[in-house]
Design a protein around this motif. Sequence first.
Motif, short mmCIF file in Angstrom:
data_model
loop_
_atom_site.label_atom_id
_atom_site.label_comp_id
_atom_site.label_asym_id
_atom_site.label_seq_id
_atom_site.Cartn_x
_atom_site.Cartn_y
_atom_site.Cartn_z
N TYR A 117 2.39 8.18 -1.56
CA TYR A 117 0.94 8.15 -1.55
C TYR A 117 0.39 6.90 -0.90
CZ TYR A 117 1.29 11.97 -4.80
OH TYR A 117 1.58 13.16 -5.38
N ALA A 120 -0.97 1.07 -3.33
CA ALA A 120 -2.00 1.16 -4.37
C ALA A 120 -2.41 -0.25 -4.75
CB ALA A 120 -1.48 1.90 -5.59
N THR B 7 2.35 5.05 -7.32
CA THR B 7 1.77 6.11 -8.14
C THR B 7 2.80 7.15 -8.52
OG1 THR B 7 -0.23 5.73 -6.90
CG2 THR B 7 -0.19 7.67 -8.27
N THR B 8 3.85 7.33 -7.67
CA THR B 8 4.86 8.34 -7.97
C THR B 8 5.57 8.02 -9.28
OG1 THR B 8 6.19 7.10 -6.42
CG2 THR B 8 5.36 9.22 -5.69
N VAL B 11 3.45 9.42 -11.97
CA VAL B 11 3.54 10.88 -12.01
C VAL B 11 4.84 11.31 -12.68
CG1 VAL B 11 3.54 12.97 -10.62
CG2 VAL B 11 2.09 11.09 -9.98
N VAL B 48 -1.96 10.78 -15.53
CA VAL B 48 -1.93 11.10 -14.10
C VAL B 48 -3.31 10.94 -13.48
CG1 VAL B 48 -1.54 12.93 -12.43
CG2 VAL B 48 0.03 12.60 -14.28
N PHE B 52 -4.12 8.37 -10.37
CA PHE B 52 -4.68 8.74 -9.08
C PHE B 52 -6.05 8.13 -8.86
CE2 PHE B 52 -1.69 11.00 -6.85
CZ PHE B 52 -0.96 11.82 -7.68
N ARG B 54 -6.71 5.13 -9.60
CA ARG B 54 -6.39 3.84 -9.01
C ARG B 54 -5.93 3.99 -7.57
NH1 ARG B 54 -1.04 0.36 -9.74
NH2 ARG B 54 -0.24 2.35 -9.00
N GLN B 55 -5.17 5.06 -7.29
CA GLN B 55 -4.61 5.22 -5.96
C GLN B 55 -5.70 5.36 -4.91
OE1 GLN B 55 -1.30 5.41 -4.81
NE2 GLN B 55 -2.32 5.43 -2.85
N PHE B 56 -6.66 6.22 -5.18
CA PHE B 56 -7.70 6.50 -4.19
C PHE B 56 -8.97 5.73 -4.46
CE2 PHE B 56 -5.14 9.43 -2.20
CZ PHE B 56 -4.60 10.32 -3.10
N GLY B 61 -11.77 10.01 -11.43
CA GLY B 61 -10.58 10.26 -12.24
C GLY B 61 -10.76 9.76 -13.65
#
Lengths: 176, 103
Positions: A117, A120, B7-8, B11, B48, B52, B54-56, B61
């Motif tokens: 992804y 981060a 992030t993986t 998950v 999760v 996400f 935080r990721q984007f 979220g």
Amino acid sequence: MPSLEVIIFFLLAAIAVGSAAGLLFSRNAVHAALFLVLNFAVVAVFFLLLGAPFIAMVQVTVYAGAIMVLFLFVIMLLGAEMLLGEDVMLPWQRPLALLLGVVFLIAMFLAIFATGYGPAYSFLNDPALKEFGSPVSIGNELFVKYLLPFELTSFLLLVAMLGAVVLTRDEKKKAA
Amino acid sequence: MLEAIPTTWFVALSAILFLIGVAGVLTRRNAILIFMSVELMLNSANLVFVAFARQFMELSGQIFVFFVMAVAAAEVAVGLALIVTIFRTKRSISMDEINQLKG
């Protein structure tokens, strides 16, 4: 030497998975509830690590503080601490379930770790982003962009409360 | 420069917790323990969502997690009321004995 965040992550992940396994395997319902409280607390710390301080506090207050207390109350009301009749009918079921679960987990890991992804943000190292999950910014979005779901949620909670009261009303007293 | 946790990993952790929740729902006989495993599954989904977010860098979220918690609280209230009512007539909360539509 892995960074502090990685060490914290693995330590917390071990406690989270351990408490979930404790919930799964414990013989006593109260022990299971307490394991779940520990799991919720660890997930709240994960939320802090992910830059969501408001959600972390809501998790501790609502999930660990209200929902689990309700669970424990009902467990003790019904006297369900000692679980009877948990003996298995089919003795080969549990090892087979464990094996299939592990196979499924491996398959899911292959899928999860195949996608990346990108980088981060690290909230532990970058204190300039501290208004990302703060109550101010969450309140801003909640009351401006998501006002309608917010009001509908209040309706939902009212209906749930009414439902709980109506369901547990004693009908014999009503007829008398 | 210290890097963030990918992030993986979150998950994957959420997948493990979800699987343990599903195992609890499928193997347990006590209705309250089944309920608690459902809460564990909801919790893993919340994890999760926040990962996400935080990721984007999207606050939606976290807002969704807020609503999931509210709905979970309402569901627990009604579900436990149902269990208490069933216990009044059946005197048991073992899933094997709640197999009749009447009563």
